[in-house]
Motif scaffolding. Sequence first.
Motif, PDB file in Angstrom:
ATOM      1  N   ARG A  95       0.816  -1.224   0.000  1.00 34.35           N
ATOM      2  CA  ARG A  95       0.000   0.000   0.000  1.00 34.35           C
ATOM      3  C   ARG A  95       0.844   1.267   0.000  1.00 34.35           C
ATOM      4  N   ILE A 133      18.698   7.213   9.659  1.00 39.44           N
ATOM      5  CA  ILE A 133      19.004   6.282   8.566  1.00 39.44           C
ATOM      6  C   ILE A 133      20.408   5.669   8.602  1.00 39.44           C
ATOM      7  N   TRP A 173      20.181   2.112   8.512  1.00 39.86           N
ATOM      8  CA  TRP A 173      19.633   1.549   7.280  1.00 39.86           C
ATOM      9  C   TRP A 173      20.723   1.016   6.377  1.00 39.86           C
ATOM     10  N   PRO A 193      15.301  11.483  -6.309  1.00 42.68           N
ATOM     11  CA  PRO A 193      14.455  12.683  -6.403  1.00 42.68           C
ATOM     12  C   PRO A 193      14.560  13.605  -5.188  1.00 42.68           C
TER      13      PRO A 193
HETATM   14  N1  CO8 Z   1       6.739   7.395   1.365  1.00 47.00           N
HETATM   15  C1  CO8 Z   1       5.519   7.133   1.888  1.00 47.00           C
HETATM   16  N2  CO8 Z   1       4.467   6.727   1.131  1.00 47.00           N
HETATM   17  C2  CO8 Z   1       4.663   6.582  -0.189  1.00 47.00           C
HETATM   18  C3  CO8 Z   1       5.907   6.827  -0.805  1.00 47.00           C
HETATM   19  C4  CO8 Z   1       6.991   7.235   0.033  1.00 47.00           C
HETATM   20  N3  CO8 Z   1       8.218   7.466  -0.450  1.00 47.00           N
HETATM   21  N4  CO8 Z   1       5.802   6.608  -2.118  1.00 47.00           N
HETATM   22  C5  CO8 Z   1       4.519   6.239  -2.333  1.00 47.00           C
HETATM   23  N5  CO8 Z   1       3.835   6.224  -1.187  1.00 47.00           N
HETATM   24  C6  CO8 Z   1       2.411   5.886  -0.975  1.00 47.00           C
HETATM   25  C7  CO8 Z   1       1.516   7.006  -1.435  1.00 47.00           C
HETATM   26  O1  CO8 Z   1       1.387   7.997  -0.413  1.00 47.00           O
HETATM   27  C8  CO8 Z   1       0.221   6.270  -1.696  1.00 47.00           C
HETATM   28  O2  CO8 Z   1      -0.430   6.040  -0.463  1.00 47.00           O
HETATM   29  P1  CO8 Z   1      -2.037   6.373  -0.299  1.00 47.00           P
HETATM   30  O3  CO8 Z   1      -2.693   5.422  -1.259  1.00 47.00           O
HETATM   31  O4  CO8 Z   1      -2.284   6.071   1.133  1.00 47.00           O
HETATM   32  O5  CO8 Z   1      -2.187   7.791  -0.680  1.00 47.00           O
HETATM   33  C9  CO8 Z   1       0.684   4.907  -2.212  1.00 47.00           C
HETATM   34  O6  CO8 Z   1       2.058   4.789  -1.806  1.00 47.00           O
HETATM   35  C10 CO8 Z   1       0.616   4.806  -3.718  1.00 47.00           C
HETATM   36  O7  CO8 Z   1       1.326   5.899  -4.283  1.00 47.00           O
HETATM   37  P2  CO8 Z   1       0.776   6.768  -5.507  1.00 47.00           P
HETATM   38  O8  CO8 Z   1      -0.713   6.854  -5.456  1.00 47.00           O
HETATM   39  O9  CO8 Z   1       1.537   8.062  -5.526  1.00 47.00           O
HETATM   40  O10 CO8 Z   1       1.212   5.839  -6.738  1.00 47.00           O
HETATM   41  P3  CO8 Z   1       1.523   6.289  -8.241  1.00 47.00           P
HETATM   42  O11 CO8 Z   1       1.652   5.022  -9.006  1.00 47.00           O
HETATM   43  O12 CO8 Z   1       0.542   7.317  -8.692  1.00 47.00           O
HETATM   44  O13 CO8 Z   1       2.963   7.036  -8.165  1.00 47.00           O
HETATM   45  C11 CO8 Z   1       5.292   7.295  -7.492  1.00 47.00           C
HETATM   46  C12 CO8 Z   1       4.134   6.329  -7.848  1.00 47.00           C
HETATM   47  C13 CO8 Z   1       5.679   8.126  -8.728  1.00 47.00           C
HETATM   48  C14 CO8 Z   1       6.471   6.447  -7.040  1.00 47.00           C
HETATM   49  C15 CO8 Z   1       4.853   8.260  -6.370  1.00 47.00           C
HETATM   50  O14 CO8 Z   1       4.260   7.496  -5.324  1.00 47.00           O
HETATM   51  C16 CO8 Z   1       5.980   9.062  -5.764  1.00 47.00           C
HETATM   52  O15 CO8 Z   1       6.444  10.024  -6.359  1.00 47.00           O
HETATM   53  N6  CO8 Z   1       6.444   8.679  -4.521  1.00 47.00           N
HETATM   54  C17 CO8 Z   1       7.472   9.397  -3.813  1.00 47.00           C
HETATM   55  C18 CO8 Z   1       8.829   9.094  -4.388  1.00 47.00           C
HETATM   56  C19 CO8 Z   1       9.898   9.865  -3.668  1.00 47.00           C
HETATM   57  O16 CO8 Z   1       9.992  11.077  -3.713  1.00 47.00           O
HETATM   58  N7  CO8 Z   1      10.784   9.135  -2.991  1.00 47.00           N
HETATM   59  C20 CO8 Z   1      11.964   9.705  -2.389  1.00 47.00           C
HETATM   60  C21 CO8 Z   1      11.781   9.925  -0.949  1.00 47.00           C
HETATM   61  S1  CO8 Z   1      13.201  10.772  -0.258  1.00 47.00           S
HETATM   62  C22 CO8 Z   1      14.292   9.546   0.112  1.00 47.00           C
HETATM   63  O17 CO8 Z   1      14.125   8.405  -0.220  1.00 47.00           O
HETATM   64  C23 CO8 Z   1      15.484   9.964   0.938  1.00 47.00           C
HETATM   65  C24 CO8 Z   1      16.523   8.853   1.016  1.00 47.00           C
HETATM   66  C25 CO8 Z   1      17.014   8.663   2.413  1.00 47.00           C
HETATM   67  C26 CO8 Z   1      17.948   7.461   2.551  1.00 47.00           C
HETATM   68  C27 CO8 Z   1      17.259   6.120   2.444  1.00 47.00           C
HETATM   69  C28 CO8 Z   1      18.187   4.999   2.908  1.00 47.00           C
HETATM   70  C29 CO8 Z   1      17.996   3.649   2.202  1.00 47.00           C
END
Ligand code: CO8
Length: 261
Positions: free
Chosen positions: A27, A88, A91, A135
């Motif tokens: 999810r 982290i 991690w 990103p």
């Molecule tokens: N954190 C929490 N929840 C998330 C994340 C996330 N990174 N990504 C997706 N979700 C959740 C969404 O909130 C959504 O939940 P809900 O249904 O409850 O609203 C569910 O997953 C499905 O997501 P979408 O509806 O957005 O799905 P799409 O298919 O439309 O989009 C994407 C997929 C493009 C991947 C989109 O979800 C997105 O852009 N996600 C965020 C990606 C992002 O920016 N990630 C980087 C985070 S920063 C980071 O990782 C810092 C690194 C730190 C070190 C880590 C050490 C290993």
Amino acid sequence: ATSARYENILVDSPKPGVGLITLNRPRALNALSSALFAELNNALTEFDHDSTTGAIVLTGSEKAFAAGADIKEMKDLTFSDVTNINFIASWSSTIPHIRKPIIAAVNGHAHGGGCELALMADILYCSSSASFSQPEIKLGIIPGAGGSQRLTNIVGKSRAMDLILTGRSFSGVEAERWGVAARCFESAEECVNGAVDTAGKMAGMSRVAVRAAKEVVNKSQDLGLREGVEYERKTFHGLFGSKDQKIGTLLALTWPYTQAD
Ligand code: CO8
């Protein structure tokens, strides 16, 4: 290995010698939380200590390997919070100490921490549907689990800057072309099966030699060429003390091993 005590991952042994860990927070697209990492570190350590396991495959779902760190867990943290808890650090502390080969099989989204997790594996396989990115810049932060270092070592400075300063995504096909991925498969299923097959092959090799080979290749990332080559030779010499070396070289004299794949 059993999945029963885990909430965020599944563990399995799909063929003899192979440990399979599947990230399983569907999810949240396998967003990486502290709870998930605690389980992942635990499962990796158990497979590493388990004498029946020779190599480990780490994968997610067809839709997402991992969509990054859990943004919900991060959003309210202050500078003092993250420095006080050394956010982290745990991690990425276990994976570098795992001595058995880890193959990441990446399908779907691998963003931020998800991309960094995949880069921590020894070998990265992906499918053409995979989408990678760092990103963090779009969130006002930067990669925090080695992305700026590991990705740059692989793709070079210019391309790493292009990716990390814009946060743009790259595909599984590009990942293979740039050497981020060792192989790019047409489908998610082929990718996971390919990783399990490769892990099975490694599990069938001399354990002591596989461990040494992983160690010397990793040293190339930290040591200069002269020291690295010396380290390799000493490790090579050490293997002549193993029974596997005696059996393996004897077999090589009698068996057309180069043709048998
Ligand atoms: N954190 C929490 N929840 C998330 C994340 C996330 N990174 N990504 C997706 N979700 C959740 C969404 O909130 C959504 O939940 P809900 O249904 O409850 O609203 C569910 O997953 C499905 O997501 P979408 O509806 O957005 O799905 P799409 O298919 O439309 O989009 C994407 C997929 C493009 C991947 C989109 O979800 C997105 O852009 N996600 C965020 C990606 C992002 O920016 N990630 C980087 C985070 S920063 C980071 O990782 C810092 C690194 C730190 C070190 C880590 C050490 C290993």
